[in-house]
Design an enzyme around this catalytic site. Structure first.
Site, short mmCIF file in Angstrom:
data_model
loop_
_atom_site.label_atom_id
_atom_site.label_comp_id
_atom_site.label_asym_id
_atom_site.label_seq_id
_atom_site.Cartn_x
_atom_site.Cartn_y
_atom_site.Cartn_z
N GLU A 62 13.05 -12.71 11.68
CA GLU A 62 13.88 -12.30 12.81
C GLU A 62 14.94 -11.81 12.43
O GLU A 62 15.49 -10.80 12.76
CB GLU A 62 14.01 -13.23 13.72
CG GLU A 62 12.82 -13.62 14.93
CD GLU A 62 11.61 -14.53 14.22
OE1 GLU A 62 11.96 -15.05 13.20
OE2 GLU A 62 10.72 -14.74 15.02
N HIS A 119 10.27 -22.60 24.16
CA HIS A 119 9.59 -21.28 24.53
C HIS A 119 9.74 -20.86 25.96
O HIS A 119 9.13 -20.14 26.51
CB HIS A 119 8.06 -21.36 24.41
CG HIS A 119 7.56 -21.25 22.76
ND1 HIS A 119 7.81 -22.25 21.77
CD2 HIS A 119 7.18 -20.19 22.21
CE1 HIS A 119 7.31 -21.84 20.74
NE2 HIS A 119 7.13 -20.33 20.93
C1 LIG Z 1 10.91 -17.94 14.83
C2 LIG Z 1 9.82 -17.85 15.32
N1 LIG Z 1 9.41 -16.68 15.45
C3 LIG Z 1 7.97 -16.41 15.95
C4 LIG Z 1 7.38 -17.37 16.43
C5 LIG Z 1 5.95 -16.99 17.38
N2 LIG Z 1 4.86 -17.50 16.40
C6 LIG Z 1 4.26 -18.97 16.68
S1 LIG Z 1 3.32 -19.04 15.51
C7 LIG Z 1 3.24 -17.87 14.71
C8 LIG Z 1 2.50 -17.45 13.50
C9 LIG Z 1 3.06 -18.43 12.45
O1 LIG Z 1 1.97 -18.03 11.43
P1 LIG Z 1 2.02 -19.10 10.51
O2 LIG Z 1 3.26 -19.63 9.84
O3 LIG Z 1 1.26 -18.46 8.97
O4 LIG Z 1 1.34 -20.42 10.72
P2 LIG Z 1 -0.14 -20.66 11.39
O5 LIG Z 1 0.10 -20.20 12.65
O6 LIG Z 1 -1.15 -19.48 10.73
O7 LIG Z 1 -0.60 -22.06 11.27
C10 LIG Z 1 4.34 -17.17 15.17
C11 LIG Z 1 4.75 -15.61 14.85
C12 LIG Z 1 7.85 -18.40 16.58
N3 LIG Z 1 7.49 -19.61 17.51
N4 LIG Z 1 9.27 -18.89 16.03
#
Ligand SMILES: Cc1ncc(C[n+]2csc(CCOP(=O)(O)OP(=O)(O)O)c2C)c(N)n1
Lengths: 319, 320
Positions: free
Chosen positions: B57, B126
């Site tokens: 972000e 959220h």
């Molecule tokens: C700072 C932030 N940006 C975006 C999100 C939305 N979001 C939640 S999980 C996710 C994907 C996370 O991917 P990863 O770190 O690879 O973990 P995984 O879900 O694959 O376990 C996103 C974009 C968030 N919760 N917090």
């Protein structure tokens, strides 16, 4: 920790418990019994178990939005976990946190986290506290491949490396951040490569092989406890479910899912245990039915628990 | 047309109209956005104009500021308003200060879209409504629509505006249907809308709370109390004249917002009216807001958290 028969069987049982918990949570969500967002860990069990099974009581864990597996590995109470998922007052967070925020600081579990990448500096902080108090503790942070693009990764690994903090940064590389394939979100294959930028060891292991994760973790934990500083461990794995329950997963091919299911971490471990004569088919069946009972009891407990009273809305904001 | 489709249409029209416009953010491409708002745009405009970003972000908003300073019109998306903390420096020290610090010799035409609001069991990280953080920053415009038509017209204006604009979309509104005029149109930023006329009490409400205020107004009307519902639509700049004019007509003011009360937008409206319209008031001002707590997960607690129709009706009645 010595990996005797009991320890191995316990790891196996924990992996099965996570899988059963997650598959049950999926059904409960589909039935409308669990509100909010639910991110499941099915397929990634070897990572949590490989690392957490060797932590000591005074150690810390900073988890992610996909945190059920970490909590179960840490000895989390299944009943309190389901109750939290349901939003009941008997849950780990009295129903105030839900799936994405399950925590138990008395277990050193600093919480699942709704903010991606937020756990990294928290783990560095817990590791700082362990070092400061000279209590021999370590802190483990789990985070995803997607999270590895947050600035918090850079800042936390850097500060942990210069302060030689007893921290272990465990990247659960399941190849996707929601719909974004790792190929598109970063220009490297191995996230472990990033360790070199901070002058710390970085290892990349098969995250579906619990023994491989265990060994990498053992080395890193030893290093941390010896005051030699942090390690970055990348575990290559795959999530079976969508990013969250309800995700139609339009972004990934079925063949890919099938490929990974053939390399199932639980099946692989079972095979190994059978080969080692640690597990028989009958024992396996017995463990599985024990696990199913545990999960069933957890769900019943959650269902039969009450919602928090509305007066609880205003409590616990300040001490 | 739904609120979500109206935003999609505004994005599509602006992408078509101006090649300097591009949209980017986490999962806005093939996935179509976490709430489906950007669906189809990637297919239509391609990966050069509808760009998936890593989870970064700070970089998303920083890139928007740099690109805007260099002549583009970025429309970045931050998936949930709760993640704004990650890119706060880029907003409150970079995007919104450059023009002033540079003696007026820069413009930063960017529109940050983000989703906010409670009601989905998404818990404390959220579900927040933290618009007040942003209305406090000189140089930033803050838009908070309540209907599909407003969403479309205001978003087009935001994208065409030469200033940084924060465009806030309540998650609970995405599926709400409403009439949207055909073709391209704009609604000026900084102009309130009277969502219902009345002469007994003014209810100023934003986003989701406009709908609750309208419901409350129906209930009050059954008892002979005619409420005027004023939707500021743009919180910064604020159309305070519309509010003062309404209070002049009704003599009573209730302000409804989903955010907590302390240091909030409702507090600002109350302060403005007591400062500039004290003589217009026949009763003390009332604010109906969430309690001063984070958003809880458990459904009954969350429902108790969000201001209800009943609490709005009650506040109006308490004014006597
Ligand atoms: C700072 C932030 N940006 C975006 C999100 C939305 N979001 C939640 S999980 C996710 C994907 C996370 O991917 P990863 O770190 O690879 O973990 P995984 O879900 O694959 O376990 C996103 C974009 C968030 N919760 N917090």
């Amino acid at each position: 920790m010595e990996l005797n028969e009991n320890a191995l069987l316990k790891m196996y049982r924990t992996m099965l418990t996570i899988r059963e918990f997650e598959e049950t949570a999926s059904t409960l969500f589909a039935n409308g019994e669990i509100p909010g967002f639910v991110h499941l860990y099915s397929g990634e069990e070897a990572v949590a178990v490989g690392i957490i099974s060797q932590l000591e009581p005074g150690d810390y864990i900073a988890s992610t939005h996909r945190g059920h597996g970490h909590m179960i590995s840490r000895g989390g109470d299944i009943k309190l976990m389901f109750a939290e998922l349901f939003g009941k007052k008997t849950g780990y967070c009295k129903g105030k946190g839900g799936s994405m925020h399950i925590a138990d600081v008395s277990l050193g579990f600093l919480g699942a986290n709704g903010i991606v990448g937020a756990g990294l500096p928290l783990a560095a902080g817990a590791a700082f506290a362990c070092k400061y108090k000279k209590n021999g503790g370590v802190a483990v942070c789990f985070f995803g491949d997607g999270a590895s693009n947050r600035g918090t990764l850079h800042e936390s690994l850097n500060i942990a490396s210069i302060w030689k903090l007893p921290a272990i940064f465990v990247c659960e590389n399941n190849m996707y951040g929601i719909s974004m394939n790792q190929k598109n979100h970063q220009n490297i294959n191995d996230i472990a490569d990033r360790a070199s930028a901070y002058g710390i060891p970085g290892v990349s292991v098969d995250g579906n092989n619990v023994m491989a994760v265990f060994e990498a973790g053992q080395e890193a934990i030893k290093r941390a406890r010896n005051g030699e500083g942090p390690t970055l461990i990348e575990c290559k794995t795959y999530r079976y479910r969508g990013h969250f329950e309800g995700d139609p997963t339009v972004y990934r091919p079925d063949e890919e899912v099938q490929y990974w299911k053939q390399r199932d971490p639980i099946e692989q471990f079972k095979k190994r245990l059978v080969e080692m004569n640690v597990l028989t088919e009958e024992q396996d069946q017995a463990i599985r039915s024990e696990v199913r009972n545990l999960i069933r009891e957890g769900v019943e407990f959650a269902r039969n628990s009450e919602y928090p009273d509305v007066s609880e809305l205003l409590t616990d904001v300040y001490c | 047309m739904t609120f979500s489709a109206a935003i999609n249409a505004a994005l599509k029209e602006e992408l078509m109209r101006d090649e300097n416009v591009f949209i980017f953010g986490e999962d806005v491409g093939i996935f179509g956005g976490c709430f489906g708002v950007t669906a189809g745009l990637y297919q239509e405009f391609g990966p050069e104009r509808v760009i998936d970003t890593p989870i970064s972000e700070t970089a998303i908003i920083g890139v928007a500021v740099g690109a805007a300073a260099a002549g583009l019109r970025p429309v970045p998306e931050i998936m949930f308003m709760d993640f704004m903390g990650v890119c706060m420096d880029e907003i409150f020290n970079q995007a919104t200060k450059m023009r002033y610090m540079f003696g007026g010799k820069a413009k930063i035409p960017m529109t940050i879209r983000t989703a906010f609001g409670a009601g989905f069991g998404a818990a404390a990280q959220h579900s927040q409504s933290i618009e007040a953080w942003f209305t406090h920053i000189p140089g930033l415009k803050v838009v908070m629509p309540s209907t599909p038509a407003d969403a479309k017209g205001l978003l087009v204006s935001a994208i065409r505006d030469d200033n940084p604009v924060l465009f806030l979309e309540h998650k609970g509104l995405y599926a709400v249907e409403g009439e949207v005029p055909e073709g391209s149109f704009t609604i000026p930023l900084g102009k309130a809308d009277i969502k219902r006329e009345g002469n007994h009490v003014t209810i100023v409400a934003t986003a989701m709370m406009v709908h609750r205020a309208l419901q409350a107004a129906e209930e009050l009307a059954a008892e002979g109390i005619e409420a005027e519902v004023v939707d500021p639509r743009t919180l910064q700049p604020l159309d305070k004249n519309a509010i003062l004019k309404s209070v002049e007509k009704t003599g009573r003011l209730v302000i409804v917002q989903e955010a907590v009360k302390f240091s909030s937008f409702a507090s600002e409206v109350a302060a403005i009216v007591s400062e500039e319209g004290f003589d217009l008031l026949d009763a003390p001002i009332k604010r109906v807001t969430a309690p001063f707590v984070p958003v809880p997960f458990s459904p009954p607690l969350e429902q108790a958290y969000i201001p209800s129709v009943a609490s709005i009706v009650q506040a109006v009645k308490e004014l006597g």
